[in-house]
Design an enzyme around this catalytic site. Structure first.
Site, short mmCIF file in Angstrom:
data_model
loop_
_atom_site.label_atom_id
_atom_site.label_comp_id
_atom_site.label_asym_id
_atom_site.label_seq_id
_atom_site.Cartn_x
_atom_site.Cartn_y
_atom_site.Cartn_z
N CYS A 32 0.81 -1.22 0.00
CA CYS A 32 0.00 0.00 0.00
C CYS A 32 0.85 1.26 0.00
O CYS A 32 0.41 2.31 -0.49
CB CYS A 32 -0.94 0.00 1.20
SG CYS A 32 -0.11 -0.19 2.79
N HIS B 11 -2.84 7.12 2.64
CA HIS B 11 -1.38 7.20 2.68
C HIS B 11 -0.93 8.36 1.80
O HIS B 11 -1.27 8.42 0.62
CB HIS B 11 -0.74 5.91 2.16
CG HIS B 11 -0.84 4.75 3.10
ND1 HIS B 11 -1.42 4.82 4.34
CD2 HIS B 11 -0.41 3.46 2.96
CE1 HIS B 11 -1.35 3.62 4.92
NE2 HIS B 11 -0.74 2.79 4.10
#
Length: 363
Positions: free
Chosen positions: A156, A253
């Site tokens: 990720c 993120h």
């Protein structure tokens, strides 16, 4: 075409996200949820208990489904056309489990890292390297499969900045410095289960720096024929230096990127590439393909995690603050939704690609 789908590791946070995202999927119908032996035999609602991580309820069609033992591959194979895998096990155990499913002719779309480094296992972001699926032929020969295989999604941490750099590859990026600011859901946590993150930043995520430096090179790699079929050979450049921090955000993120190119590139050229980047996922009209994939903000205070992580239902990438760098050539920030684009959603989009390309076939 409808495909029967199993979720292996269904009780964890990523498994829960799979269940949520698949609730109204036009192609995929969840017919099996599986987890460890301690959850097997319980209803999904009982197995999850108070660990359900979202504000919305468990989908009714899943809540009363009886959880199967992930090790009971023959029984699961009767219920599914393919599985998503999001187990929490050691790398050795995970690889053994996923290869066992593949050898039982069950395609596996994995959220795990155990097989990412294998040269015949495609690690796919459909908008970047769909052609890597050609390595499945060599993998099937290695495993002795006709229908089964493993395909994985990358970590990720890289899924905000790698999409931003990909349209610029022909300018030959040589050096990249990136610092990621990663939400707690990437650790399978909520603020309730992770109170020590409140008012805090933790400057270490085990193994994340290394994944952030190495996995982009596989995504940007080329295919090479080694006799039994095509395998993936990693790119040699750019050299990437990464630092990954855990921050007090629920989801999303962010990455701060500085990059040097071999060929001179202007701000106008970079913005043009981002604005006009088209993808195989769009061309194939995959159900979750974001249109557009990339968005750029002129506002220097954007993207912001809370405001922009859900761009294109969490499948798109947001970029901002492109400016010259005093050490490198250019710098910018970018943002992705880590449990949608970076985890379960990325796996679902990859499965859509595999179905459209004929690698997954409904029984």
């Amino acid at each position: 075409m409808q495909y029967r789908v199993g979720i292996i590791g269904a009780t964890g946070m990523v498994g829960q996200r799979f269940i949520s995202l698949l609730k109204d999927h036009p192609w995929f119908r969840v017919t099996c949820v599986a987890a460890s032996a301690r959850s097997a035999g319980k209803t999904y609602r009982e197995a999850v208990g108070d660990r359900w991580a979202f504000d919305w309820p468990i989908p009714e069609n899943i809540a009363d489904m009886v959880v199967m033992d992930a090790a009971d591959i023959d029984a699961i194979g009767e219920k599914v056309d393919f599985v998503f895998c999001a187990v929490v096990m050691s790398k050795e155990e995970t690889r053994a489990l996923e290869e066992n499913y593949a050898k039982h002719e069950i395609p596996v779309v994995s959220n795990n890292s155990a097989c990412r480094g294998l040269e015949d296992v495609p690690m796919v972001v459909p908008e970047i390297n769909a052609f890597h699926l050609e390595a499945i032929e060599a993998q099937r020969k290695r495993l002795g499969c006709k229908r089964g295989f493993i395909a994985v999604k990358p970590n990720c941490s890289i899924q905000s900045y790698v999409p931003a750099l990909t349209p610029l590859l022909d300018f030959e990026p040589e050096k990249v410095s990136v610092c990621t600011y990663q939400a707690i859901s990437g650790a399978g946590k909520t603020f309730k289960s992770f109170p020590e993150i409140i008012d805090n930043v933790i400057p270490y995520i085990g193994g994340e720096d290394e994944k952030s430096e190495q996995e982009p090179l596989k995504l940007w790699g080329h295919l090479e024929d080694k006799g039994n079929g095509k395998v993936i050979v990693n790119a040699e450049l750019p050299v990437i230096s990464a630092q990954c921090l855990r921050v007090a955000c629920s989801d999303g993120h962010m990455a701060a990127v500085s990059v040097s190119f071999k060929k001179k590139v202007t701000k106008e050229q970079i913005l043009e590439r981002w604005a006009n980047y088209t993808t195989v996922a769009q061309e194939l009209e995959l159900p979750n393909a974001p249109k557009p994939f990339l968005q750029y903000f002129e506002d220097p205070s954007r993207p912001q995690t809370r405001l922009d992580r859900d761009f294109q239902n969490g499948f798109g990438i947001s970029i901002g603050r492109l400016r010259e760098d005093r050490i490198f050539d250019w710098r910018f920030v970018c943002l992705s939704h880590n449990t949608i684009r970076g985890a379960a959603g990325g796996g679902i989009l990859t499965a859509e690609l595999l179905c459209r390309k004929g690698y997954i076939i409904a029984k």
